[in-house]
Design a protein around this motif. Structure first.
Motif, PDB file in Angstrom:
ATOM      1  N   ASP A 222       1.164  -1.380  -0.149  1.00  0.00           N
ATOM      2  CA  ASP A 222      -0.459   0.419  -0.104  1.00  0.00           C
ATOM      3  C   ASP A 222       0.626   1.321   0.327  1.00  0.00           C
ATOM      4  OD1 ASP A 222      -2.056  -1.496  -0.093  1.00  0.00           O
ATOM      5  OD2 ASP A 222      -2.473  -1.482   2.007  1.00  0.00           O
ATOM      6  N   ARG A 223       0.559   1.962  -0.570  1.00  0.00           N
ATOM      7  CA  ARG A 223       1.375   3.273  -1.314  1.00  0.00           C
ATOM      8  C   ARG A 223       0.815   4.221   0.150  1.00  0.00           C
ATOM      9  NH1 ARG A 223       4.511   4.420  -5.579  1.00  0.00           N
ATOM     10  NH2 ARG A 223       4.650   2.000  -5.658  1.00  0.00           N
ATOM     11  N   ILE A 224       1.874   5.385   1.145  1.00  0.00           N
ATOM     12  CA  ILE A 224       1.198   6.142   1.762  1.00  0.00           C
ATOM     13  C   ILE A 224       2.183   7.887   1.088  1.00  0.00           C
ATOM     14  CG2 ILE A 224       1.467   7.013   4.168  1.00  0.00           C
ATOM     15  CD1 ILE A 224       2.595   4.222   4.577  1.00  0.00           C
ATOM     16  N   HIS A 225       1.245   7.966   0.706  1.00  0.00           N
ATOM     17  CA  HIS A 225       1.836   9.753   0.405  1.00  0.00           C
ATOM     18  C   HIS A 225       2.046  11.330   1.379  1.00  0.00           C
ATOM     19  CE1 HIS A 225       1.465   8.108  -3.587  1.00  0.00           C
ATOM     20  NE2 HIS A 225      -0.136   7.819  -2.963  1.00  0.00           N
ATOM     21  N   VAL A 226       2.967  11.493   1.806  1.00  0.00           N
ATOM     22  CA  VAL A 226       3.439  12.886   2.528  1.00  0.00           C
ATOM     23  C   VAL A 226       3.183  13.836   1.631  1.00  0.00           C
ATOM     24  CG1 VAL A 226       4.707  13.732   4.451  1.00  0.00           C
ATOM     25  CG2 VAL A 226       4.478  11.497   4.071  1.00  0.00           C
ATOM     26  N   GLU A 227       2.800  14.538   1.716  1.00  0.00           N
ATOM     27  CA  GLU A 227       2.495  15.906   1.008  1.00  0.00           C
ATOM     28  C   GLU A 227       3.191  17.264   1.039  1.00  0.00           C
ATOM     29  OE1 GLU A 227      -0.572  18.718  -1.196  1.00  0.00           O
ATOM     30  OE2 GLU A 227      -1.761  17.845  -0.219  1.00  0.00           O
ATOM     31  N   THR A 228       4.198  17.898   1.367  1.00  0.00           N
ATOM     32  CA  THR A 228       4.937  18.678   1.507  1.00  0.00           C
ATOM     33  C   THR A 228       4.713  19.994   0.727  1.00  0.00           C
ATOM     34  OG1 THR A 228       7.672  18.699   1.452  1.00  0.00           O
ATOM     35  CG2 THR A 228       6.549  17.507   2.713  1.00  0.00           C
ATOM     36  N   SER A 229       5.389  21.347   1.041  1.00  0.00           N
ATOM     37  CA  SER A 229       5.098  22.486   0.711  1.00  0.00           C
ATOM     38  C   SER A 229       5.660  22.626  -0.998  1.00  0.00           C
ATOM     39  CB  SER A 229       5.338  23.744   1.000  1.00  0.00           C
ATOM     40  OG  SER A 229       6.558  23.540   1.322  1.00  0.00           O
ATOM     41  N   THR A 230       6.513  21.853  -1.167  1.00  0.00           N
ATOM     42  CA  THR A 230       7.651  21.543  -2.147  1.00  0.00           C
ATOM     43  C   THR A 230       7.221  19.929  -2.598  1.00  0.00           C
ATOM     44  OG1 THR A 230       9.738  20.812  -0.948  1.00  0.00           O
ATOM     45  CG2 THR A 230       9.025  23.306  -1.411  1.00  0.00           C
ATOM     46  N   THR A 231       7.365  19.048  -2.439  1.00  0.00           N
ATOM     47  CA  THR A 231       7.074  17.725  -2.696  1.00  0.00           C
ATOM     48  C   THR A 231       6.106  16.763  -2.169  1.00  0.00           C
ATOM     49  OG1 THR A 231       9.803  17.971  -2.262  1.00  0.00           O
ATOM     50  CG2 THR A 231       8.955  16.208  -2.891  1.00  0.00           C
ATOM     51  N   TRP A 232       5.862  15.642  -3.359  1.00  0.00           N
ATOM     52  CA  TRP A 232       5.601  14.245  -2.759  1.00  0.00           C
ATOM     53  C   TRP A 232       6.093  13.589  -2.496  1.00  0.00           C
ATOM     54  CZ3 TRP A 232      -0.375  13.643  -2.068  1.00  0.00           C
ATOM     55  CH2 TRP A 232      -0.606  14.871  -2.561  1.00  0.00           C
ATOM     56  N   PHE A 233       6.146  11.963  -1.248  1.00  0.00           N
ATOM     57  CA  PHE A 233       6.905  12.078  -1.030  1.00  0.00           C
ATOM     58  C   PHE A 233       5.756  10.550  -0.738  1.00  0.00           C
ATOM     59  CE2 PHE A 233       9.366  15.692   0.910  1.00  0.00           C
ATOM     60  CZ  PHE A 233      10.431  14.871   0.445  1.00  0.00           C
TER      61      PHE A 233
ATOM     62  N   ASP B 274       9.256   6.682  -3.975  1.00  0.00           N
ATOM     63  CA  ASP B 274       9.633   7.754  -5.357  1.00  0.00           C
ATOM     64  C   ASP B 274       8.859   9.066  -4.245  1.00  0.00           C
ATOM     65  OD1 ASP B 274       9.150   8.681  -8.346  1.00  0.00           O
ATOM     66  OD2 ASP B 274       7.441   7.374  -8.417  1.00  0.00           O
ATOM     67  N   THR B 275       9.429  10.741  -5.311  1.00  0.00           N
ATOM     68  CA  THR B 275       8.934  11.494  -4.864  1.00  0.00           C
ATOM     69  C   THR B 275       8.767  11.824  -5.863  1.00  0.00           C
ATOM     70  OG1 THR B 275      11.231  12.437  -4.841  1.00  0.00           O
ATOM     71  CG2 THR B 275      11.284  11.370  -3.223  1.00  0.00           C
ATOM     72  N   HIS B 276       8.207  12.948  -6.507  1.00  0.00           N
ATOM     73  CA  HIS B 276       7.635  13.818  -7.730  1.00  0.00           C
ATOM     74  C   HIS B 276       7.133  15.179  -6.692  1.00  0.00           C
ATOM     75  CE1 HIS B 276       6.378  10.345  -9.921  1.00  0.00           C
ATOM     76  NE2 HIS B 276       6.009  10.074  -8.878  1.00  0.00           N
ATOM     77  N   PRO B 277       7.682  16.885  -7.345  1.00  0.00           N
ATOM     78  CA  PRO B 277       7.293  17.728  -6.786  1.00  0.00           C
ATOM     79  C   PRO B 277       6.043  18.334  -7.117  1.00  0.00           C
ATOM     80  CG  PRO B 277       8.644  18.211  -9.263  1.00  0.00           C
ATOM     81  CD  PRO B 277       8.377  16.383  -8.957  1.00  0.00           C
ATOM     82  N   ARG B 278       5.969  19.489  -6.041  1.00  0.00           N
ATOM     83  CA  ARG B 278       4.573  19.665  -5.515  1.00  0.00           C
ATOM     84  C   ARG B 278       4.514  21.524  -6.162  1.00  0.00           C
ATOM     85  NH1 ARG B 278       1.310  23.038  -2.586  1.00  0.00           N
ATOM     86  NH2 ARG B 278      -0.361  22.941  -2.369  1.00  0.00           N
ATOM     87  N   PHE B 279       3.258  21.304  -6.774  1.00  0.00           N
ATOM     88  CA  PHE B 279       2.866  22.068  -7.663  1.00  0.00           C
ATOM     89  C   PHE B 279       1.341  22.442  -7.449  1.00  0.00           C
ATOM     90  CE2 PHE B 279       5.733  21.118 -10.407  1.00  0.00           C
ATOM     91  CZ  PHE B 279       7.047  22.195 -10.165  1.00  0.00           C
ATOM     92  N   PRO B 280       0.903  23.640  -7.130  1.00  0.00           N
ATOM     93  CA  PRO B 280      -0.400  24.469  -6.723  1.00  0.00           C
ATOM     94  C   PRO B 280      -1.507  23.242  -7.663  1.00  0.00           C
ATOM     95  CG  PRO B 280       0.631  26.446  -6.409  1.00  0.00           C
ATOM     96  CD  PRO B 280       1.726  25.286  -7.364  1.00  0.00           C
ATOM     97  N   ASN B 281      -2.300  22.971  -6.585  1.00  0.00           N
ATOM     98  CA  ASN B 281      -3.309  21.526  -7.463  1.00  0.00           C
ATOM     99  C   ASN B 281      -3.175  20.801  -8.004  1.00  0.00           C
ATOM    100  OD1 ASN B 281      -5.265  24.180  -7.051  1.00  0.00           O
ATOM    101  ND2 ASN B 281      -4.530  25.051  -9.042  1.00  0.00           N
ATOM    102  N   THR B 282      -1.936  20.001  -8.265  1.00  0.00           N
ATOM    103  CA  THR B 282      -1.085  19.190  -8.354  1.00  0.00           C
ATOM    104  C   THR B 282      -1.711  17.687  -7.935  1.00  0.00           C
ATOM    105  OG1 THR B 282       0.897  19.419  -6.983  1.00  0.00           O
ATOM    106  CG2 THR B 282       1.045  19.792  -9.416  1.00  0.00           C
ATOM    107  N   PRO B 283      -2.417  16.826  -8.466  1.00  0.00           N
ATOM    108  CA  PRO B 283      -3.270  15.942  -7.813  1.00  0.00           C
ATOM    109  C   PRO B 283      -2.157  14.841  -7.305  1.00  0.00           C
ATOM    110  CG  PRO B 283      -2.641  15.662 -10.373  1.00  0.00           C
ATOM    111  CD  PRO B 283      -2.425  16.518 -10.216  1.00  0.00           C
ATOM    112  N   ARG B 284      -2.702  14.080  -5.984  1.00  0.00           N
ATOM    113  CA  ARG B 284      -1.699  12.516  -5.701  1.00  0.00           C
ATOM    114  C   ARG B 284      -1.426  11.977  -6.876  1.00  0.00           C
ATOM    115  NH1 ARG B 284      -5.266   9.331  -1.419  1.00  0.00           N
ATOM    116  NH2 ARG B 284      -5.728   8.779  -3.774  1.00  0.00           N
ATOM    117  N   PRO B 285      -0.229  11.558  -6.296  1.00  0.00           N
ATOM    118  CA  PRO B 285      -0.096  10.905  -6.978  1.00  0.00           C
ATOM    119  C   PRO B 285      -0.503   9.536  -7.098  1.00  0.00           C
ATOM    120  CG  PRO B 285       2.051  11.585  -5.832  1.00  0.00           C
ATOM    121  CD  PRO B 285       0.715  12.112  -5.329  1.00  0.00           C
ATOM    122  N   GLN B 286      -0.213   8.192  -7.452  1.00  0.00           N
ATOM    123  CA  GLN B 286      -1.153   7.310  -7.291  1.00  0.00           C
ATOM    124  C   GLN B 286      -0.904   6.313  -6.850  1.00  0.00           C
ATOM    125  OE1 GLN B 286      -4.212   6.823  -8.865  1.00  0.00           O
ATOM    126  NE2 GLN B 286      -4.068   9.127  -8.742  1.00  0.00           N
TER     127      GLN B 286
END
Length: 248
Positions: free
Chosen positions: A167-178, A236-248
């Motif tokens: 199972d995936r666990i996503h942590v959203e911060t001001s700059t990054t999806w972890f 995995d990590t992804h940049p976070r920008f306003p209104n970007t959807p949550r990673p799958q």
């Protein structure tokens, strides 16, 4: 009981709204609204900058390794092993320091709870928030250890026992999806067993330094005689920008 949970749910949503507004109204240095940064990672010259956080080097080739390293896209606040990482300080909202927002798809398509610094009952847990132990921050080498109630006060982790390996666990911060992946658990232990939140958590199956996450809660919800633990590692990590959807 119902009143405390209803109040906590209100505080959760208020906190998330305030966090997102603050994140999105202050663009990172070198960026324009909605566009990726020019320099996504810190250079060696930034190593002595105020607020910089040392990220320990990975074990040298030929030594015992932990889980496979994550597939990372260079993002602000997250640097390659051996470089410096400068994560933004937590966002000040509702009298506390918010580190991010936790998303666990297994617990619901829209399930999300703010993560605050510390595990104080009065200032964090009893307000329906997830609390952060004194440990690594999201994405850092070490163990990002968090806790929340399983009963009353919003009970964010009431259904934590539904988690399964993979199972995936996503942590959203001001700059990054972890994105972390659940590896082991549930593991029941004494409330006094602090080894489960160590940098290399005991009983997790991890044997070498890595980027880990530990989720803890009282169990069973009525008696709270034990602590239920789940562990995962960063994948995995992804940049976070306003209104970007949550990673799958």
């Amino acid at each position: 009981m119902w009143w405390s949970s209803d109040r906590a749910h209100q505080e959760q949503e208020q906190a998330i709204s305030q966090i997102e507004r603050k994140w999105d109204q202050v663009p990172d240095s070198g960026t324009s609204s909605g566009k990726p940064p020019v320099n996504a990672t810190e250079s060696p010259s930034d190593q002595n900058s105020p607020g910089a956080t040392q990220v320990p080097s990975e074990p040298p080739p030929g030594t015992t390794q932990g889980p496979e390293p994550p597939r990372t896209t260079p993002v602000p606040g997250f640097s390659a092993p051996g470089q410096m990482s400068r994560q933004r300080p937590g966002t000040r909202v509702q009298g506390g320091e918010a580190l991010g927002i936790l998303h666990i798809p297994r617990l619901g398509a829209r399930w999300r709870v703010p993560i605050f610094e510390g595990i104080s009952r009065a200032r964090v847990l009893n307000r329906g928030f997830v609390g952060h132990y004194p440990s690594a921050r999201p994405g850092e080498v070490g163990n990002f250890a968090i806790a929340a109630h399983s009963i009353t006060h919003g009970a964010p982790f009431a259904n934590l026992n539904r988690l399964r390996p993979g199972d995936r666990i996503h942590v959203e911060t001001s700059t990054t999806w972890f994105t972390y992946e659940t590896v082991s658990g549930p593991y029941l232990t004494s409330p006094r067993n602090v080894s489960v939140v160590a940098p290399i958590p005991r009983h997790s199956g991890f044997k070498a330094p890595g980027r880990y996450i530990t989720l803890t809660t009282c169990w069973p919800p009525i008696t709270s005689a034990k602590r239920m633990i789940f562990w995962g590692h960063l994948v995995d990590t992804h940049p976070r920008f306003p209104n970007t959807p949550r990673p799958q």
